[in-house]
Scaffold this motif. Sequence first.
Motif, short mmCIF file in Angstrom:
data_model
loop_
_atom_site.label_atom_id
_atom_site.label_comp_id
_atom_site.label_asym_id
_atom_site.label_seq_id
_atom_site.Cartn_x
_atom_site.Cartn_y
_atom_site.Cartn_z
N GLY B 22 -72.14 40.81 -32.40
CA GLY B 22 -71.74 39.57 -33.06
C GLY B 22 -70.27 39.53 -33.45
O GLY B 22 -69.89 38.77 -34.34
N MET B 23 -69.48 40.36 -32.81
CA MET B 23 -68.05 40.37 -33.13
C MET B 23 -67.28 40.09 -31.84
O MET B 23 -67.48 40.79 -30.84
N LEU B 24 -66.45 39.08 -31.85
CA LEU B 24 -65.75 38.69 -30.63
C LEU B 24 -64.29 39.13 -30.66
O LEU B 24 -63.67 39.19 -31.70
N GLY B 25 -63.80 39.42 -29.47
CA GLY B 25 -62.37 39.73 -29.34
C GLY B 25 -62.05 41.17 -29.66
O GLY B 25 -62.89 41.92 -30.15
N PRO B 26 -60.81 41.55 -29.39
CA PRO B 26 -60.38 42.95 -29.58
C PRO B 26 -60.42 43.41 -31.04
O PRO B 26 -60.46 44.60 -31.31
N ALA B 27 -60.42 42.45 -31.96
CA ALA B 27 -60.38 42.83 -33.38
C ALA B 27 -61.57 43.71 -33.76
O ALA B 27 -61.44 44.61 -34.59
N CYS B 28 -62.73 43.47 -33.11
CA CYS B 28 -63.93 44.24 -33.47
C CYS B 28 -63.71 45.72 -33.12
O CYS B 28 -64.06 46.60 -33.89
N LEU B 29 -63.10 45.95 -31.96
CA LEU B 29 -62.86 47.33 -31.55
C LEU B 29 -61.80 47.98 -32.44
O LEU B 29 -61.95 49.14 -32.85
N ASP B 30 -60.79 47.21 -32.76
CA ASP B 30 -59.75 47.74 -33.66
C ASP B 30 -60.37 48.21 -34.97
O ASP B 30 -60.02 49.25 -35.51
N GLU B 31 -61.32 47.39 -35.44
CA GLU B 31 -61.95 47.72 -36.72
C GLU B 31 -62.80 49.00 -36.61
O GLU B 31 -62.77 49.84 -37.49
N ALA B 40 -63.36 61.25 -36.42
CA ALA B 40 -64.00 61.65 -35.18
C ALA B 40 -63.02 61.53 -34.03
O ALA B 40 -62.02 60.82 -34.14
N ALA B 41 -63.35 62.21 -32.94
CA ALA B 41 -62.51 62.13 -31.73
C ALA B 41 -63.22 61.22 -30.73
O ALA B 41 -64.37 61.47 -30.36
N VAL B 42 -62.55 60.18 -30.31
CA VAL B 42 -63.16 59.19 -29.42
C VAL B 42 -63.13 59.69 -27.98
O VAL B 42 -62.10 60.16 -27.49
N THR B 43 -64.30 59.60 -27.30
CA THR B 43 -64.36 60.06 -25.91
C THR B 43 -64.59 58.92 -24.92
O THR B 43 -64.34 59.06 -23.74
N GLU B 44 -65.11 57.81 -25.41
CA GLU B 44 -65.39 56.69 -24.50
C GLU B 44 -65.37 55.37 -25.24
O GLU B 44 -65.91 55.27 -26.35
N ILE B 45 -64.72 54.39 -24.62
CA ILE B 45 -64.73 53.04 -25.19
C ILE B 45 -65.18 52.10 -24.08
O ILE B 45 -64.56 52.04 -23.02
N ARG B 46 -66.32 51.43 -24.31
CA ARG B 46 -66.81 50.50 -23.30
C ARG B 46 -66.74 49.07 -23.87
O ARG B 46 -67.32 48.80 -24.92
N LYS B 47 -65.97 48.23 -23.19
CA LYS B 47 -65.82 46.86 -23.67
C LYS B 47 -66.77 45.95 -22.90
O LYS B 47 -66.87 46.06 -21.70
N THR B 48 -67.45 45.07 -23.61
CA THR B 48 -68.35 44.13 -22.94
C THR B 48 -67.69 42.76 -22.89
O THR B 48 -66.57 42.59 -23.38
N ASP B 49 -68.40 41.79 -22.32
CA ASP B 49 -67.83 40.44 -22.17
C ASP B 49 -67.36 39.88 -23.51
O ASP B 49 -66.35 39.20 -23.58
N GLU B 50 -68.14 40.16 -24.55
CA GLU B 50 -67.79 39.61 -25.87
C GLU B 50 -66.41 40.07 -26.34
O GLU B 50 -65.74 39.39 -27.09
N TYR B 51 -66.05 41.27 -25.86
CA TYR B 51 -64.73 41.80 -26.24
C TYR B 51 -63.62 40.88 -25.76
O TYR B 51 -62.60 40.69 -26.43
#
Lengths: 173, 69
Positions: B22-31, B40-51
């Motif tokens: 329920g979060m649209l745009g890059p802001a959700c990932l930034d948050e 934590a150490a990030v190993t994978e970021i998968r963006k969906t259409d909503e991104y």
Amino acid sequence: MSSLVRAFVMRELLDSSCVEDALKEMQCDYLKEGNIIRIRQNLTITLTANGAEVSYNLRDSWQNEDVNSFMQTLAKTYAAKLEQKIEILKMNEARARENEVLGLFKEEERRTTEVRLRNERMRLEAIKRREEESLRLKIIGKVAAIKEKAKHLGYGVKEETREKEVVLVLIKR
Amino acid sequence: MGAGRVTIKIDEKGEIKVETRGMLGPACLDEVLKILQENAAVTEIRKTDEYYMKPGAKIREEAKQKVRQ
């Protein structure tokens, strides 16, 4: 779903021989200079003075997925190697006892072998316990820090503890 | 960014899985990355259409459907 992020909390790697075994298993080229293992230009592992503790010198950002994936694979391979070594030592201990029964070992020889194997197994089991406890405490700390950060960003936080995982649901209205 | 839900699962081995809804745009990932930062150490970021959707896009789509009805 908007996005999916995978991450991990790094465990301690206290046994330097298992670190090297893990790197070999990963077919990773590395250069050992004294107590420094250089893996890439941007990644080194420093074995501390007591020869056991490993620390990481990640010059890259914590968001560097490539470096982080490497470290996660290293941690998993290391844990498997540690477990494997303990199992092999247990097997060899049993074999030493068996050989004594068969009369293949002299008493003195058997005692020396068995004591050596047992001491090494106990050392590795103690390392394993210490690492597991350290990771458990680290995870507790990280969960608290994540909750704090989320609240600071305006989220309501619900926490649920399941058998093998903690689930945090953050909701912002 | 509007209403949103972030689910974070942390297992006993220290592996973390984060899903946003329920979060649209890059802001959700930034948050999400802000929340994970230093923890934590990030190993994978998968963006969906909503991104890739602009915040508010879904609301306009719902409005269109209401007009059609």
